[in-house]
Scaffold this active site. Structure first.
Site, short mmCIF file in Angstrom:
data_model
loop_
_atom_site.label_atom_id
_atom_site.label_comp_id
_atom_site.label_asym_id
_atom_site.label_seq_id
_atom_site.Cartn_x
_atom_site.Cartn_y
_atom_site.Cartn_z
N LYS A 106 71.87 156.50 12.30
CA LYS A 106 71.02 155.41 11.24
C LYS A 106 69.74 155.86 10.92
O LYS A 106 69.01 156.85 11.41
CB LYS A 106 70.81 154.17 12.20
CG LYS A 106 70.43 152.80 11.61
CD LYS A 106 71.77 152.17 11.05
CE LYS A 106 71.60 151.02 10.15
NZ LYS A 106 72.98 150.13 9.90
N ASP B 9 71.36 148.92 4.16
CA ASP B 9 71.32 148.06 5.37
C ASP B 9 69.99 147.14 4.81
O ASP B 9 69.91 147.12 3.63
CB ASP B 9 70.70 148.85 6.70
CG ASP B 9 71.01 147.91 7.80
OD1 ASP B 9 71.86 147.80 8.52
OD2 ASP B 9 69.96 147.45 8.36
P1 NDP Z 1 69.57 142.35 2.97
O1 NDP Z 1 68.27 143.07 3.02
O2 NDP Z 1 70.61 142.38 1.87
O3 NDP Z 1 69.43 140.75 3.47
C1 NDP Z 1 68.73 140.68 4.58
C2 NDP Z 1 68.52 138.93 4.83
O4 NDP Z 1 68.33 138.78 6.11
C3 NDP Z 1 67.51 138.44 4.11
O5 NDP Z 1 67.84 137.18 3.60
C4 NDP Z 1 66.20 138.45 4.78
O6 NDP Z 1 65.21 137.69 4.56
C5 NDP Z 1 67.02 138.22 6.33
N1 NDP Z 1 65.82 138.91 7.13
C6 NDP Z 1 65.80 140.01 7.28
N2 NDP Z 1 64.71 140.31 8.40
C7 NDP Z 1 64.69 139.16 8.73
C8 NDP Z 1 63.86 138.91 9.90
N3 NDP Z 1 62.97 139.51 10.90
N4 NDP Z 1 63.68 137.29 10.12
C9 NDP Z 1 64.36 136.37 9.32
N5 NDP Z 1 65.34 136.62 8.61
C10 NDP Z 1 65.28 138.17 8.14
O7 NDP Z 1 70.13 142.85 4.46
P2 NDP Z 1 71.74 142.83 4.78
O8 NDP Z 1 72.52 141.69 4.47
O9 NDP Z 1 72.56 144.21 4.30
O10 NDP Z 1 71.75 142.99 6.34
C11 NDP Z 1 71.75 141.90 7.17
C12 NDP Z 1 72.15 142.31 8.49
O11 NDP Z 1 73.50 142.69 8.57
C13 NDP Z 1 71.33 143.29 9.31
O12 NDP Z 1 71.12 143.20 10.44
C14 NDP Z 1 72.18 144.53 8.96
O13 NDP Z 1 71.94 145.64 9.86
C15 NDP Z 1 73.50 144.10 9.19
N6 NDP Z 1 74.76 144.63 8.49
C16 NDP Z 1 74.56 145.10 7.24
C17 NDP Z 1 75.68 145.66 6.71
C18 NDP Z 1 75.93 146.13 4.99
O14 NDP Z 1 76.72 146.76 4.77
N7 NDP Z 1 74.70 145.89 4.46
C19 NDP Z 1 76.77 146.19 7.48
C20 NDP Z 1 76.65 145.77 8.92
C21 NDP Z 1 75.72 145.02 9.24
P3 NDP Z 1 64.04 137.97 3.63
O15 NDP Z 1 64.53 138.20 2.08
O16 NDP Z 1 62.99 136.86 3.58
O17 NDP Z 1 63.42 139.31 4.25
O1 2IT Z 2 75.24 148.42 10.21
C1 2IT Z 2 76.01 148.92 9.31
O2 2IT Z 2 77.19 149.07 9.66
C2 2IT Z 2 75.54 149.37 7.98
N1 2IT Z 2 74.38 148.75 7.48
C3 2IT Z 2 76.66 149.75 7.09
C4 2IT Z 2 76.69 151.24 7.22
C5 2IT Z 2 77.45 152.07 6.26
O3 2IT Z 2 77.42 153.34 6.41
O4 2IT Z 2 78.14 151.64 5.54
#
Ligand code: NDP
Ligand code: 2IT
Length: 455
Positions: free
Chosen positions: A136, A176
């Protein structure tokens, strides 16, 4: 799992000594210690059943990253000032494949956060059944409020250093929090320019330059496929269910879309400022436009649907009554009190789209109440699984159709559910998907480490 007054349920002397050592060495890394302790507790029956894990000190090795890179990221903002951020890449474990895992750009990023995410990724990637190690990275840079030019210059500087540590057979980053299609594009362009090679060094790429169909949707869709497999195994389904989804980013948007396709209704979503409630069901296409096109705040949903409600502050979302909760924002967003509120309002299951969104107290509350709990490293593995499929397509220089990728994703998520359920049952914890995910993810990595000797 029952805990002592000090919150500790572990008795195994080897595991306790590894944990004690870890706490001493990483005292200032609370998120990493939280993630490690949660896994180590689940592994007690496994370590007791096979003496090789202790003899070869597999646990002591698996909690230590193979490599940690920290670097300066200087860039010039639109007013000509020189800014500096701190970049990270943690290459945690390569026993079963090249390091693989996303990049997070958010002001809260520090070494503890990246290490917890990298550690989780080891087991998650193993569960996908694809050959990917755990890693990561990220930066304390905040893309919010920055111009496209600023984001591009930052990404170019970040990659100028990162490129020397990664490669399609070494380490393959992706997105992420704060890293989506725009950032991956800038990062890829800079890698290609410096290395003079067009390879699948990043996943989550745009469709015109090697990205995979369905990668954008994969984490949210995969989360729902996992939850659906669990519900169906217990004679239930999404049909007619009220669902609360926190966050409004990549994972949350496509979780909403799939909940709808499966017959459920998403009544609340949030961002870090507040949450919206729409009893008629939140249209994911509006959220997509607000977040992906306008990069605006979620409260602007009321401009599209004036009958919806907006509440300032994001943690209150867990007081909205629901059947199923899908936390898709960030770590530790559901604490013990929020978990109790969910349960008191009739919530029957929590499936984690975000990484480590439930505190240990929240997980204890789910277990006490006997509701379904799909832990992050299993439930949100669809994103990285589809990244693995993107790597396969890049290697064979072919692209598969949306339906092909989606069908593979569904099969992988159903397989992960089955593997977690089977591992939990095998080690005497039937129905405990948290323990099952940790155990099933661990066994493959540990076996590979045993075969490869002390390295
Ligand atoms: P994005 O940046 O697309 O969206 C993040 C969302 O979460 C936004 O709505 C943001 O609000 C909110 N957020 C972020 N930080 C905070 C905080 N400290 N408090 C409250 N709200 C918060 O990210 P993703 O959707 O990609 O990721 C979301 C989660 O999913 C993370 O935990 C990530 O690690 C996990 N994840 C992502 C994957 C992927 O493929 N993208 C795969 C597996 C897990 P705001 O816009 O106001 O910051
Ligand atoms: O937390 C996760 O699994 C991710 N942000 C996706 C990682 C990836 O390599 O697609």
């Amino acid at each position: 799992m029952r805990k002592d007054a000090d919150g500790m349920s572990m008795k195994n002397a080897y595991l306790l000594s590894v944990l004690e050592d870890l706490k001493k060495k990483n005292a200032h890394e609370p998120e990493f210690l939280q993630a490690a302790e949660e896994v180590l507790e689940s592994l007690e029956p496994v370590v007791e059943a096979d003496p090789r894990y202790e003899q070869q000190n597999i646990i002591g090795r698996i909690v230590e990253p193979e490599r940690v890179v920290m670097f300066r990221v200087p860039w010039v903002d639109d007013s000509g000032r020189v800014q500096v951020n701190r970049g990270y890449r943690v290459q945690f474990n390569s026993a079963i494949g090249p390091y693989k895992g996303g990049l997070r750009f958010h002001p809260s990023v520090n070494l503890s956060v990246i290490k917890f995410l990298g550690f989780e990724q080891i087991f998650k990637n193993s569960l996908t059944t694809l050959p990917m190690g755990g890693g990561k990275g990220g930066c304390d840079f905040d893309p919010k409020g920055k111009s496209d030019g600023e984001v591009m210059r930052f990404c170019q500087s970040f990659m100028t250093e990162l490129q020397r540590h990664i490669g399609p057979d070494t380490d393959v980053p992706a997105g992420d929090i704060g890293v989506g299609a725009r950032e991956v594009g800038f990062l890829f362009g800079q890698y290609k320019k410096i290395r003079n090679e067009f390879t699948g060094v990043l996943t989550g790429k745009g469709l015109s330059y090697g990205g995979s169909l369905a990668r954008t949707e994969a984490t949210g869709f995969g989360l729902c496929y996992f939850a659906d497999a669990c519900l169906r195994d217990n004679g239930q389904s999404f049909q007619g269910k009220r669902v609360v989804v926190s966050g409004s980013g990549n994972v949350a948007i496509y979780a909403n879309q799939k909940v709808n396709q499966l017959g459920g209704r998403v009544v609340a979503m949030s961002d870090s400022n507040g949450y919206i409630v729409d009893e008629n069901g939140i249209d994911y296409k509006i959220i997509k436009e607000i977040k992906e096109v306008k990069r605006a705040r979620i409260k602007t949903y009321l401009d599209y649907v004036p009958s919806a409600k907006y509440v300032e502050g994001c943690s209150g979302i867990w007081t909205v009554p629901c059947d199923i909760a899908l936390p898709c924002a960030t770590q530790n967003e559901i604490d013990g009190a929020s978990a109790q509120a969910l349960i008191a309002n009739g919530c029957k299951g929590v499936f984690e789209g975000a990484n480590m969104p439930s505190t240990p107290q929240a997980i204890a509350a789910y277990q006490e109440a006997g509701i379904f709990f799909g832990p992050a490293k299993a439930a949100n593995a669809g994103g990285v699984a589809t990244s693995g499929l993107e790597m396969s397509q890049n290697s064979e220089r072919l692209s598969w159709t949306f339906d092909e990728v989606d069908a593979k994703l569904k099969g992988i998520m159903e397989g992960i559910y089955a593997a977690c359920a089977a591992a939990a049952e095998q080690f005497g914890m039937k129905g405990n998907l948290q323990a099952g995910a940790n155990i099933a993810g661990f066994l493959k990595v540990a076996d590979a480490m045993l075969w490869q000797g002390v390295c």
